[in-house]
Design a protein around this motif. Structure first.
Motif, PDB file in Angstrom:
ATOM      1  N   ALA A  65     -26.006 -63.934 -41.823  1.00  0.00           N
ATOM      2  CA  ALA A  65     -27.027 -63.095 -41.184  1.00  0.00           C
ATOM      3  C   ALA A  65     -27.130 -63.355 -39.682  1.00  0.00           C
ATOM      4  N   GLY A  66     -26.273 -64.237 -39.163  1.00  0.00           N
ATOM      5  CA  GLY A  66     -26.314 -64.535 -37.735  1.00  0.00           C
ATOM      6  C   GLY A  66     -27.323 -65.610 -37.358  1.00  0.00           C
ATOM      7  N   TYR A  67     -27.721 -66.413 -38.309  1.00  0.00           N
ATOM      8  CA  TYR A  67     -28.679 -67.495 -38.085  1.00  0.00           C
ATOM      9  C   TYR A  67     -27.965 -68.838 -38.260  1.00  0.00           C
ATOM     10  N   GLY A  68     -28.678 -69.897 -37.937  1.00  0.00           N
ATOM     11  CA  GLY A  68     -28.165 -71.242 -38.149  1.00  0.00           C
ATOM     12  C   GLY A  68     -29.265 -72.142 -38.670  1.00  0.00           C
ATOM     13  N   LEU A  69     -28.903 -73.357 -39.004  1.00  0.00           N
ATOM     14  CA  LEU A  69     -29.896 -74.312 -39.507  1.00  0.00           C
ATOM     15  C   LEU A  69     -31.013 -74.558 -38.501  1.00  0.00           C
ATOM     16  N   SER A  70     -30.702 -74.464 -37.215  1.00  0.00           N
ATOM     17  CA  SER A  70     -31.729 -74.693 -36.198  1.00  0.00           C
ATOM     18  C   SER A  70     -32.790 -73.590 -36.188  1.00  0.00           C
ATOM     19  N   ASP A  71     -32.518 -72.464 -36.852  1.00  0.00           N
ATOM     20  CA  ASP A  71     -33.479 -71.363 -36.936  1.00  0.00           C
ATOM     21  C   ASP A  71     -34.437 -71.502 -38.125  1.00  0.00           C
ATOM     22  N   VAL A  72     -34.181 -72.477 -38.988  1.00  0.00           N
ATOM     23  CA  VAL A  72     -35.031 -72.661 -40.174  1.00  0.00           C
ATOM     24  C   VAL A  72     -36.380 -73.229 -39.750  1.00  0.00           C
ATOM     25  N   VAL A  73     -37.453 -72.552 -40.158  1.00  0.00           N
ATOM     26  CA  VAL A  73     -38.808 -72.991 -39.804  1.00  0.00           C
ATOM     27  C   VAL A  73     -39.576 -73.544 -41.002  1.00  0.00           C
ATOM     28  N   MET A  74     -39.109 -73.235 -42.209  1.00  0.00           N
ATOM     29  CA  MET A  74     -39.800 -73.696 -43.409  1.00  0.00           C
ATOM     30  C   MET A  74     -38.799 -73.859 -44.533  1.00  0.00           C
ATOM     31  N   SER A  75     -38.927 -74.940 -45.281  1.00  0.00           N
ATOM     32  CA  SER A  75     -38.097 -75.101 -46.471  1.00  0.00           C
ATOM     33  C   SER A  75     -38.970 -75.497 -47.658  1.00  0.00           C
TER      34      SER A  75
END
Length: 125
Positions: A65-75
């Protein structure tokens, strides 16, 4: 507008859901379990091996989707046994070194295919 995200680099969904859904600048990645996308089989091994596979699956959906792990805000983390928390955290910390996302971690009575860990994430760009 809702856009479904799909990649062969992550396991095929095992039910009526999408690997990921993008809405505006947010990406919702469905819960991933330690299935090797090449074989369709659960990765055998301990919590560390299973956590690595889960995070690689999440990474694949994010990248599609053009994202990376650094874009994750919640898990959202589901463990089969909370006594595995320390070992899980060791691997999780390898993937989220700087500015880790907010997180919920709970013990689940049972996970799909009797795996040790399942993780879902939300990412924002």
């Amino acid at each position: 507008m809702k856009e479904v995200v799909y990649t062969k680099a992550a396991p095929e969904p095992i039910g009526p859901y999408s690997q990921g859904v993008r809405v505006s600048n947010m990406l919702f990645v469905s819960g991933q379990i330690p299935i090797d996308p090449r074989t369709g089989e659960v990765v055998k091994g301990d919590i560390k091996e299973q956590t690595r596979r889960v995070l690689e699956n999440i990474k694949a959906v994010l990248e599609a989707a053009g994202y990376g792990l650094s874009d994750v805000v919640m898990s959202f983390v589901f463990l089969a046994d909370m006594s595995l928390f320390g070992q899980f955290n060791e691997v999780y910390a390898e993937y989220f070194k700087e500015k880790p996302p907010a997180r919920v971690t709970v013990q689940a009575a049972r996970l799909p295919r009797d795996v040790l860990v399942e993780i879902a994430v939300i990412a924002v760009k």
